[in-house]
Design an enzyme around this catalytic site. Sequence first.
Site, PDB file in Angstrom:
ATOM      1  N   GLY A  36      21.455  20.070  55.831  1.00 43.75           N
ATOM      2  CA  GLY A  36      21.533  20.091  57.293  1.00 43.75           C
ATOM      3  C   GLY A  36      22.917  20.399  57.842  1.00 43.75           C
ATOM      4  O   GLY A  36      23.059  21.125  58.826  1.00 43.75           O
ATOM      5  N   ASP A  57      24.468  23.651  45.350  1.00 46.23           N
ATOM      6  CA  ASP A  57      23.331  22.796  45.717  1.00 46.23           C
ATOM      7  C   ASP A  57      22.250  22.987  44.649  1.00 46.23           C
ATOM      8  O   ASP A  57      22.181  24.046  44.025  1.00 46.23           O
ATOM      9  CB  ASP A  57      22.754  23.169  47.087  1.00 46.23           C
ATOM     10  CG  ASP A  57      22.007  22.020  47.738  1.00 46.23           C
ATOM     11  OD1 ASP A  57      22.356  21.652  48.874  1.00 46.23           O
ATOM     12  OD2 ASP A  57      21.064  21.471  47.116  1.00 46.23           O
ATOM     13  N   ASN A 103      23.226  20.522  39.925  1.00 45.84           N
ATOM     14  CA  ASN A 103      23.681  19.212  40.385  1.00 45.84           C
ATOM     15  C   ASN A 103      25.075  18.970  39.799  1.00 45.84           C
ATOM     16  O   ASN A 103      25.215  18.886  38.574  1.00 45.84           O
ATOM     17  CB  ASN A 103      22.668  18.171  39.877  1.00 45.84           C
ATOM     18  CG  ASN A 103      23.048  16.762  40.284  1.00 45.84           C
ATOM     19  OD1 ASN A 103      24.144  16.515  40.805  1.00 45.84           O
ATOM     20  ND2 ASN A 103      22.151  15.822  40.045  1.00 45.84           N
ATOM     21  N   ASN A 137      24.716  11.845  49.383  1.00 44.13           N
ATOM     22  CA  ASN A 137      24.629  10.651  48.541  1.00 44.13           C
ATOM     23  C   ASN A 137      25.984  10.284  47.951  1.00 44.13           C
ATOM     24  O   ASN A 137      26.888  11.108  47.845  1.00 44.13           O
ATOM     25  CB  ASN A 137      23.574  10.845  47.443  1.00 44.13           C
ATOM     26  CG  ASN A 137      23.963  11.937  46.474  1.00 44.13           C
ATOM     27  OD1 ASN A 137      24.710  11.704  45.528  1.00 44.13           O
ATOM     28  ND2 ASN A 137      23.501  13.155  46.730  1.00 44.13           N
ATOM     29  N   CYS A 182      39.518   4.953  47.488  1.00 39.51           N
ATOM     30  CA  CYS A 182      40.551   4.069  48.048  1.00 39.51           C
ATOM     31  C   CYS A 182      39.941   3.061  49.018  1.00 39.51           C
ATOM     32  O   CYS A 182      40.357   1.919  49.107  1.00 39.51           O
ATOM     33  CB  CYS A 182      41.580   4.866  48.845  1.00 39.51           C
ATOM     34  SG  CYS A 182      42.837   5.674  47.864  1.00 39.51           S
ATOM     35  N   CYS A 203      12.864   7.311  53.625  1.00 42.49           N
ATOM     36  CA  CYS A 203      12.809   8.580  54.341  1.00 42.49           C
ATOM     37  C   CYS A 203      13.812   8.519  55.483  1.00 42.49           C
ATOM     38  O   CYS A 203      13.644   7.786  56.451  1.00 42.49           O
ATOM     39  CB  CYS A 203      11.396   8.811  54.889  1.00 42.49           C
ATOM     40  SG  CYS A 203      11.271  10.398  55.713  1.00 42.49           S
ATOM     41  N   CYS A 261      43.992   9.421  41.461  1.00 46.96           N
ATOM     42  CA  CYS A 261      44.451   9.158  42.826  1.00 46.96           C
ATOM     43  C   CYS A 261      45.810   8.468  42.745  1.00 46.96           C
ATOM     44  O   CYS A 261      46.748   8.841  43.451  1.00 46.96           O
ATOM     45  CB  CYS A 261      43.447   8.282  43.574  1.00 46.96           C
ATOM     46  SG  CYS A 261      44.021   7.794  45.217  1.00 46.96           S
TER      47      CYS A 261
END
Length: 354
Positions: A36, A57, A103, A137, A182, A203, A261
């Site tokens: 989206g 994707d 993925n 996600n 972080c 959903c 990091c």
Amino acid sequence: MLATIYILFLAGAQSGIFNDVGKIRTFTVAVVGVGGVGSVTAEMLTRCGIGKLLLFDYDKVELANMNRLFFQPHQAGLSKVEAAEHTLRNINPDVSFETHNYNITTMENFTHFMDRISQGGLEEGKPVDLVLSCVDNFEARMAINTACNELGQIWMESGVSENAVSGHIQLIIPGETACFACAPPLVVAANIDEKTLKREGVCAASLPTTMGVVAGLLVQNVLKYLLKFGTVSYYLGYNAMQDFFPSMAMKANPQCNDRHCRRQQEEYKKKEVEQPKVEVVEEEEEVVHEDNEWGIELVSEVTDAELQAASGTVPDLPEGITVAYTIPAEVTSGDTVEETEQSLEDLMAQMRKL
Ligand SMILES: [Zn+2]
């Protein structure tokens, strides 16, 4: 045809606000997640004449998602990257496209993903200029975060809440600003339960409006970053319920769980010492009071110490912003969403007692 499109963009750029808009064609942007938000983001960048787009994707276009923008019913069943490339090439054939229908979170694909963002620039062998996270996600966001921390790759995160009425964008400069590990992702505070995580079997609602707004804010900041005009937002939230847009900046956490990091933070400190200090302009958000006319309320009056005790690290937030969830103190890459929710429940329980 491209010349026409390009001239239109240039015509829009005659206001004198930004210089050298033609540079847009020298940049490469990777868009991870062509759903989206990602599909609209890719379309905007294509129409602006970006040099190269890398699309990642593994989903297929579904008829059930036609309330969203970009994809069309006749594309149902095609992979999103394949369908997107076809549409985008027709819009602007001068953009270079590289698509990956996989993925990124699996071991093998992750290695390939790292390779492509570090080598897949317009000039092969050069890194991309910016990575955009348009995934839905936690696992995929963590994968992007891990890759970008290791490579020192600047990226922007975006998200739309599960209830579709809020979203955010965030600029992440490894070592300088807070990475995804972080601090928990932030959402706009309101008296609604907000989550940026997609849960299995749930959903999620989706609104093309919210997704369009978030994609617009994201690309606006991409253009500002690449073409060097205006101020790029470090964190910009959007709450559709009150049309509220809080912004803030967050520094990297020296205790971040991601070792790359921490390494980037050390390197950033060294660079800071070596270079003459460049003042970072931080936009001060006007404080929104609890009794404001929009009815925006703080979630609770708990102190930072109490929040921390209840749920691990919680960043120091200005009024009007709260975390979507917290990262448990003992976070590992195998943590499940359920565990994260548990800590949110603990936090809520703690708040109710007060
Ligand atoms: Zn970090």
